[in-house]
Motif scaffolding. Structure first.
Motif, PDB file in Angstrom:
ATOM      1  N   SER A  54     -84.582  55.838  64.976  1.00 42.58           N
ATOM      2  CA  SER A  54     -83.493  55.944  65.960  1.00 42.58           C
ATOM      3  C   SER A  54     -83.528  57.303  66.645  1.00 42.58           C
ATOM      4  CB  SER A  54     -82.142  55.723  65.282  1.00 42.58           C
ATOM      5  OG  SER A  54     -82.075  54.414  64.755  1.00 42.58           O
ATOM      6  N   ASN A  55     -83.846  58.352  65.906  1.00 41.08           N
ATOM      7  CA  ASN A  55     -83.961  59.689  66.507  1.00 41.08           C
ATOM      8  C   ASN A  55     -85.104  59.735  67.513  1.00 41.08           C
ATOM      9  OD1 ASN A  55     -81.842  60.539  64.889  1.00 41.08           O
ATOM     10  ND2 ASN A  55     -83.159  61.508  63.367  1.00 41.08           N
ATOM     11  N   VAL A  60     -87.249  59.640  73.338  1.00 42.61           N
ATOM     12  CA  VAL A  60     -87.921  59.068  74.505  1.00 42.61           C
ATOM     13  C   VAL A  60     -86.926  58.726  75.611  1.00 42.61           C
ATOM     14  CG1 VAL A  60     -90.028  58.338  73.306  1.00 42.61           C
ATOM     15  CG2 VAL A  60     -88.111  56.757  73.470  1.00 42.61           C
ATOM     16  N   GLU A  61     -85.713  58.309  75.234  1.00 41.41           N
ATOM     17  CA  GLU A  61     -84.684  58.060  76.256  1.00 41.41           C
ATOM     18  C   GLU A  61     -84.295  59.355  76.960  1.00 41.41           C
ATOM     19  OE1 GLU A  61     -82.227  54.145  74.794  1.00 41.41           O
ATOM     20  OE2 GLU A  61     -81.701  56.048  73.850  1.00 41.41           O
ATOM     21  N   GLU A  62     -84.140  60.432  76.202  1.00 38.36           N
ATOM     22  CA  GLU A  62     -83.794  61.732  76.790  1.00 38.36           C
ATOM     23  C   GLU A  62     -84.892  62.240  77.723  1.00 38.36           C
ATOM     24  OE1 GLU A  62     -83.086  64.106  73.312  1.00 38.36           O
ATOM     25  OE2 GLU A  62     -81.195  63.080  72.885  1.00 38.36           O
ATOM     26  N   ASN A  63     -86.092  61.696  77.571  1.00 42.81           N
ATOM     27  CA  ASN A  63     -87.223  62.098  78.405  1.00 42.81           C
ATOM     28  C   ASN A  63     -87.575  61.058  79.461  1.00 42.81           C
ATOM     29  OD1 ASN A  63     -88.538  64.804  77.450  1.00 42.81           O
ATOM     30  ND2 ASN A  63     -87.742  63.775  75.642  1.00 42.81           N
ATOM     31  N   GLY A  64     -86.594  60.223  79.830  1.00 42.06           N
ATOM     32  CA  GLY A  64     -86.730  59.369  80.998  1.00 42.06           C
ATOM     33  C   GLY A  64     -87.173  57.939  80.783  1.00 42.06           C
ATOM     34  N   PHE A  65     -87.458  57.541  79.571  1.00 42.41           N
ATOM     35  CA  PHE A  65     -87.877  56.161  79.346  1.00 42.41           C
ATOM     36  C   PHE A  65     -86.675  55.273  79.053  1.00 42.41           C
ATOM     37  CE2 PHE A  65     -91.801  58.405  78.347  1.00 42.41           C
ATOM     38  CZ  PHE A  65     -92.752  57.610  78.981  1.00 42.41           C
ATOM     39  N   ALA A  66     -86.701  54.073  79.580  1.00 41.97           N
ATOM     40  CA  ALA A  66     -85.764  53.040  79.150  1.00 41.97           C
ATOM     41  C   ALA A  66     -86.335  52.467  77.857  1.00 41.97           C
ATOM     42  CB  ALA A  66     -85.650  51.964  80.210  1.00 41.97           C
ATOM     43  N   VAL A  67     -85.469  52.017  76.969  1.00 43.78           N
ATOM     44  CA  VAL A  67     -85.926  51.511  75.672  1.00 43.78           C
ATOM     45  C   VAL A  67     -85.199  50.214  75.336  1.00 43.78           C
ATOM     46  CG1 VAL A  67     -86.108  51.998  73.193  1.00 43.78           C
ATOM     47  CG2 VAL A  67     -86.387  53.861  74.836  1.00 43.78           C
ATOM     48  N   VAL A  68     -85.963  49.250  74.874  1.00 42.37           N
ATOM     49  CA  VAL A  68     -85.431  48.022  74.294  1.00 42.37           C
ATOM     50  C   VAL A  68     -85.880  48.048  72.837  1.00 42.37           C
ATOM     51  CG1 VAL A  68     -85.518  45.496  74.288  1.00 42.37           C
ATOM     52  CG2 VAL A  68     -85.572  46.747  76.457  1.00 42.37           C
ATOM     53  N   CYS A  93     -93.698  54.537  60.905  1.00 39.99           N
ATOM     54  CA  CYS A  93     -92.521  53.734  60.601  1.00 39.99           C
ATOM     55  C   CYS A  93     -92.052  52.841  61.745  1.00 39.99           C
ATOM     56  CB  CYS A  93     -91.381  54.637  60.131  1.00 39.99           C
ATOM     57  SG  CYS A  93     -90.985  55.969  61.259  1.00 39.99           S
ATOM     58  N   HIS A  94     -92.548  53.023  62.948  1.00 39.13           N
ATOM     59  CA  HIS A  94     -92.164  52.163  64.066  1.00 39.13           C
ATOM     60  C   HIS A  94     -93.336  52.004  65.022  1.00 39.13           C
ATOM     61  CE1 HIS A  94     -91.075  56.292  65.308  1.00 39.13           C
ATOM     62  NE2 HIS A  94     -91.577  55.910  66.458  1.00 39.13           N
ATOM     63  N   PRO A 136     -91.224  64.485  67.100  1.00 38.20           N
ATOM     64  CA  PRO A 136     -89.974  63.947  67.632  1.00 38.20           C
ATOM     65  C   PRO A 136     -89.374  62.897  66.694  1.00 38.20           C
ATOM     66  CG  PRO A 136     -91.631  64.065  69.351  1.00 38.20           C
ATOM     67  CD  PRO A 136     -92.330  64.368  68.060  1.00 38.20           C
ATOM     68  N   GLY A 137     -88.116  63.100  66.360  1.00 34.97           N
ATOM     69  CA  GLY A 137     -87.432  62.222  65.419  1.00 34.97           C
ATOM     70  C   GLY A 137     -87.495  62.709  63.989  1.00 34.97           C
ATOM     71  N   MET A 138     -88.389  63.643  63.728  1.00 34.05           N
ATOM     72  CA  MET A 138     -88.578  64.194  62.379  1.00 34.05           C
ATOM     73  C   MET A 138     -88.341  65.706  62.369  1.00 34.05           C
ATOM     74  SD  MET A 138     -89.352  61.831  60.156  1.00 34.05           S
ATOM     75  CE  MET A 138     -89.984  62.859  58.844  1.00 34.05           C
ATOM     76  N   GLU A 139     -87.495  66.173  63.287  1.00 34.41           N
ATOM     77  CA  GLU A 139     -87.233  67.595  63.398  1.00 34.41           C
ATOM     78  C   GLU A 139     -86.614  68.115  62.098  1.00 34.41           C
ATOM     79  OE1 GLU A 139     -86.234  65.324  65.642  1.00 34.41           O
ATOM     80  OE2 GLU A 139     -87.197  65.888  67.517  1.00 34.41           O
ATOM     81  N   GLY A 140     -86.916  69.352  61.795  1.00 36.63           N
ATOM     82  CA  GLY A 140     -86.368  69.972  60.598  1.00 36.63           C
ATOM     83  C   GLY A 140     -86.544  71.475  60.667  1.00 36.63           C
TER      84      GLY A 140
END
Length: 163
Positions: A54-55, A60-68, A93-94, A136-140
């Motif tokens: 989900s992160n 990718v949405e914050e960077n201009g992509f639409a997502v389904v 994982c995805h 991206p999505g695994m920031e720490g």
């Protein structure tokens, strides 16, 4: 294609048709339903309980992509990956698709945009194997260096970028 994937595709087309129909132009909605998602829409397949997935979708949405997104079982996801050209060594994982490319794992949005723009010959997709901390999505707190791999239809890979 198995029945589950056909059902997933039907849901995506149905959702897009509903959106287009709400605009009031029936002719346009028919074109959307036949064409599928807009060209720069990432279609993401993930587990419903995975927070880092989900992160990554947020990234990718914050960077201009639409997502389904399609939340599917781990078993369905494991069956989908080889159909999209993902070798076990490339798995994460995805899995996503965009413009006929497969995007596996925590690939940065700018590299997806670069892939779409450059359209390198013979490339089937990009993969970030595993779940590297700092992707991206695994920031720490820490960030490990990782490779983003390009792969072809035979599973041959090259380093596309290092982050």
């Amino acid at each position: 294609m198995n029945r589950n994937l056909l059902g997933i595709c039907a849901v995506a087309v149905t959702a897009l048709t509903a959106v287009a129909c709400s605009s009031g132009d029936a002719q346009d909605s028919e074109r959307v339903a036949l064409a599928g998602p807009p060209a720069d829409t990432l279609v993401v397949y993930k587990s419903p309980t995975c927070g880092c997935c989900s992160n990554w979708v947020d990234h990718v949405e914050e960077n201009g992509f639409a997502v389904v997104t399609h939340d599917i079982s781990d078993r369905e996801l494991a069956a989908l990956k080889p159909q999209l050209g993902v070798k076990p060594g490339h798995a994460s994982c995805h899995t996503a698709t965009v413009r006929g490319y497969t995007i596996e794992g925590h690939v940065p949005a700018d590299l997806i945009a670069r892939l779409i723009s450059e359209r390198p010959r013979g490339v089937k997709g990009l993969a970030v194997p595993g779940m590297p901390i700092g992707s991206p999505g695994m920031e720490g707190i820490i960030k490990q260096e990782y490779d983003v791999l390009s792969f072809d239809e035979h599973g041959n890979e090259k380093v596309y970028a290092t982050r």
